[in-house]
Design a protein around this motif. Structure first.
Motif, PDB file in Angstrom:
ATOM      1  N   MET A 189       0.802  -1.226   0.000  1.00  0.00           N
ATOM      2  CA  MET A 189       0.000   0.000   0.000  1.00  0.00           C
ATOM      3  C   MET A 189       0.833   1.274   0.000  1.00  0.00           C
ATOM      4  N   TYR A 193       9.077   4.676  -0.580  1.00  0.00           N
ATOM      5  CA  TYR A 193       9.068   6.004   0.032  1.00  0.00           C
ATOM      6  C   TYR A 193      10.295   6.204   0.894  1.00  0.00           C
ATOM      7  N   GLU A 207       5.974  10.261   3.514  1.00  0.00           N
ATOM      8  CA  GLU A 207       4.768   9.898   4.244  1.00  0.00           C
ATOM      9  C   GLU A 207       4.554   8.386   4.199  1.00  0.00           C
ATOM     10  N   PRO A 208       4.274   7.702   5.314  1.00  0.00           N
ATOM     11  CA  PRO A 208       4.069   8.296   6.642  1.00  0.00           C
ATOM     12  C   PRO A 208       5.318   8.341   7.540  1.00  0.00           C
ATOM     13  N   TYR A 338       2.518   7.969  -6.963  1.00  0.00           N
ATOM     14  CA  TYR A 338       1.725   8.913  -6.174  1.00  0.00           C
ATOM     15  C   TYR A 338       2.389  10.279  -6.160  1.00  0.00           C
ATOM     16  N   GLU A 341       2.142  15.969  -0.807  1.00  0.00           N
ATOM     17  CA  GLU A 341       1.862  17.382  -0.562  1.00  0.00           C
ATOM     18  C   GLU A 341       2.960  18.063   0.246  1.00  0.00           C
ATOM     19  N   HIS A 360      -5.791  18.686  -5.393  1.00  0.00           N
ATOM     20  CA  HIS A 360      -5.678  17.795  -4.236  1.00  0.00           C
ATOM     21  C   HIS A 360      -4.444  18.132  -3.388  1.00  0.00           C
ATOM     22  N   GLU A 361      -3.288  18.185  -4.023  1.00  0.00           N
ATOM     23  CA  GLU A 361      -2.050  18.404  -3.255  1.00  0.00           C
ATOM     24  C   GLU A 361      -1.999  19.808  -2.655  1.00  0.00           C
ATOM     25  N   HIS A 364      -4.077  20.148   0.480  1.00  0.00           N
ATOM     26  CA  HIS A 364      -3.370  19.619   1.664  1.00  0.00           C
ATOM     27  C   HIS A 364      -2.563  20.700   2.383  1.00  0.00           C
ATOM     28  N   GLU A 383      -6.897  13.209   3.732  1.00  0.00           N
ATOM     29  CA  GLU A 383      -7.233  12.702   2.390  1.00  0.00           C
ATOM     30  C   GLU A 383      -8.692  12.905   2.011  1.00  0.00           C
ATOM     31  N   PHE A 439      -3.915   4.603   3.095  1.00  0.00           N
ATOM     32  CA  PHE A 439      -4.151   5.381   1.878  1.00  0.00           C
ATOM     33  C   PHE A 439      -5.069   4.623   0.917  1.00  0.00           C
ATOM     34  N   TYR A 444     -10.080   8.144   1.078  1.00  0.00           N
ATOM     35  CA  TYR A 444     -10.217   9.274   0.164  1.00  0.00           C
ATOM     36  C   TYR A 444     -11.692   9.532  -0.199  1.00  0.00           C
TER      37      TYR A 444
HETATM   38  N1  ARG Z   1      -0.685  12.016   0.779  1.00  0.00           N
HETATM   39  C1  ARG Z   1      -0.439  11.493  -0.541  1.00  0.00           C
HETATM   40  C2  ARG Z   1      -1.566  11.954  -1.458  1.00  0.00           C
HETATM   41  O1  ARG Z   1      -2.499  12.510  -1.015  1.00  0.00           O
HETATM   42  C3  ARG Z   1      -0.328  10.005  -0.538  1.00  0.00           C
HETATM   43  C4  ARG Z   1       0.920   9.498   0.076  1.00  0.00           C
HETATM   44  C5  ARG Z   1       0.986   8.029   0.069  1.00  0.00           C
HETATM   45  N2  ARG Z   1       2.206   7.556   0.667  1.00  0.00           N
HETATM   46  C6  ARG Z   1       2.856   6.497   0.223  1.00  0.00           C
HETATM   47  N3  ARG Z   1       3.960   6.122   0.803  1.00  0.00           N
HETATM   48  N4  ARG Z   1       2.375   5.832  -0.776  1.00  0.00           N
HETATM   49  O2  ARG Z   1      -1.562  11.772  -2.639  1.00  0.00           O
END
Ligand code: ARG
Ligand code: ZN
Length: 513
Positions: A189, A193, A207-208, A338, A341, A360-361, A364, A383, A439, A444
């Protein structure tokens, strides 16, 4: 924060024992000398271990005074986690980080780094030791207030014992010197990162819990701090990061780029990108906007830049003043699937974002960055809200179209609501998604649906008042779901428990709310 009592008692006993042994030797040696004057210490503080034995001039420390001093409250180690339900060992207790000054030298082509991070923090309890989060890498030294400290590594913790304990309320600095070749994390998921190699350099998307792959940090959104990044790279490379740039300093073979993030920032939003970039500068009103794209995407730079400015202007009119000093965006090449933000300057990784993605970003920046989570199960506060901003954009964009062609948030909601009950947009419940679905679609989509359900219940006036008040009251701070529910109830004068329960916590497809 919650240092175990047992540890406290053990530390106390050990200290007392040391003092008794020390006292015997001292007494024999200095039986002829005068007793020392009693140390003056503010009430509630403890003398530093060993200090009572230290002789000033030729006097004997007074045993009774020493014991009395020792009998006062203990210094304990800060906890090695903040007990987050999904990331229990992320973050650390006992101190509040205020600023990170990150100095990092990057070497090409092997992507090795030599780095020094100076954290300025305040002790929130009397500390005998504390920890930072750091994964891998080789720590060369740790200084606390300029003095060498003892340190050890245990999984993701870098545990530090300063030469002198830290009284509660004390501001102190910790300098960690380290080096190595960082690498990314990956998980189901979450994809790839943390510190991510790119074709011409590196990019951090954390993130995270990926920031400890490249710097020691108190890695939890509850402890926000300001940052300065000073990154030295070979002359043919550039550096982009959060916040405002300072003029680069060019040397014979390397250039140092400095970026300053002056607003408190959650650690997962810390971003540096090393590589070659086409950079555009402009303004949204008076707000400086900096857009930087990898040369592969050079053709998309202008569009990203202009869309960012347009969207920021629209969002300011909707959510209230922009919370930070600059705006912008970055396109870089790793195809992680992905965007993130990252504060002041979101990163779109491996693709050219469409307007919805940019909306979207940038949403945030208000929802998630300025007002941050208090704990990771509240992820829908990021989200769900950013997704709802996309729906608001569609509503705004089509507002002047013919009636049947308007794409209102209500229509988008209705379209999703037709999905079958077992669709991943409905489960797990977004208010408690579990770490694996942090996520996932339901966070979302069902999160955004929750906001549309709220809007329909309390009406546009109270709904938008609630969004703005959330941002205004908690700017640069944190919030929890229960705080948002309470605020919506206050703004609308309605009882909303049932609605939020149905949309955030109940299993299956919400039916009555
Ligand atoms: N906050 C990001 C977004 O809104 C998603 C980050 C997901 N993190 C990850 N390691 N896949 O698009
Ligand atoms: Zn998002």
């Amino acid at each position: 924060v919650n240092a175990p009592r047992k540890q406290a008692t053990a530390a106390l006993t050990a200290t007392a024992l040391l003092l008794v042994i020390g006292a015997t030797a001292d007494a024999a040696e200095l039986s002829a000398a005068k007793p020392c004057p009693l140390p003056k210490r503010p009430p509630g503080t403890v003398s530093e271990p060993g200090q009572a034995l230290r002789r000033t001039g030729r006097c004997v420390p007074q045993e009774r005074e020493r014991i009395r001093t020792v009998g006062i409250p203990p210094y304990t180690d800060g906890s090695t986690g903040l007990g987050d339900p999904y990331f229990p060992s992320a973050g650390n207790g006992g101190y509040d980080a205020k600023n990170y000054d990150v100095t990092l030298a990057y070497r090409s082509p092997d992507k090795h780094i030599d780095a020094v991070v100076k954290m300025t923090a305040t002790a929130t309890q009397a500390l005998s030791g504390f920890s930072l989060d750091l994964r891998g890498l080789r720590v060369r030294s740790v200084l606390v207030d300029g003095l060498p400290a003892v340190f050890r590594r245990e999984r993701q913790e870098l545990m530090v014992t300063p030469a002198t304990p830290l009284p509660r309320g004390r501001s102190f600095t910790t300098v960690v010197r380290y080096s190595g070749r960082p690498g990314p994390l990956s998980g189901p998921m979450l994809g790839t990162y943390g510190w991510i190699p790119t074709q011409d350099g590196i990019l951090t998307l954390s993130e995270p819990d990926g920031t400890p792959t490249w710097m020691p940090v108190n890695d939890h959104p509850r402890d926000k701090a300001t940052y300065t990044f000073r990154v030295t790279v070979p002359n043919w490379l550039q550096v982009i990061a959060n916040g405002e740039p300072r003029p680069p300093v060019r040397g014979a073979a390397t250039t140092t780029y400095t970026w300053v993030e002056r607003s408190p920032m959650a650690s997962y939003l810390a971003m540096i990108a090393i590589g070659r970039f086409r950079t555009l500068r402009g303004r949204a009103g008076s707000l400086p906007v900096i857009t930087a794209v990898d040369p592969q995407y050079a053709g998309a730079a202008g569009k990203l830049h202009r869309t960012t400015i347009a969207v920021l202007n629209w969002q300011r009119s909707l959510f209230g003043r922009y919370p930070f000093a600059t705006g912008g965006g970055v396109i870089d090449d790793p195809d992680v699937g992905y965007a993130l933000e990252t504060q002041e300057r979101p990163v779109y990784a491996g693709f050219v974002p469409d307007t919805d993605f940019i909306v979207h970003e940038l949403a945030h920046q208000w929802f998630g960055n300025s007002v941050s989570l208090t704990a990771w199960p509240d992820i829908w506060l990021n989200e769900g809200f950013a997704t709802y901003a996309e729906w608001l954009w569609q509503e705004h964009r089509t507002a002047k179209a013919k009636k049947g062609r308007r794409d209102t948030a209500k229509k988008i909601f209705t379209r999703y609501y037709r999905q079958p009950a077992d669709s991943p947009i409905f489960q797990p419940p977004p208010g408690q998604p579990g770490r694996r679905d942090l996520f996932g679609f339901s966070v979302y989509i069902r999160g955004a649906m929750c906001l549309q359900a709220l809007r329909q219940r309390i009406g546009d006036r109270a709904f938008f008042r609630t969004l703005r008040a959330w941002i205004a009251e908690r700017r640069h701070g944190n919030g929890r779901t229960a705080d948002f529910v309470a605020l919506a109830e206050r703004q609308s004068g309605r009882q909303l428990d049932r609605l939020f329960h149905a949309w955030l916590y109940a299993k299956g497809k919400p039916r009555d709310w």
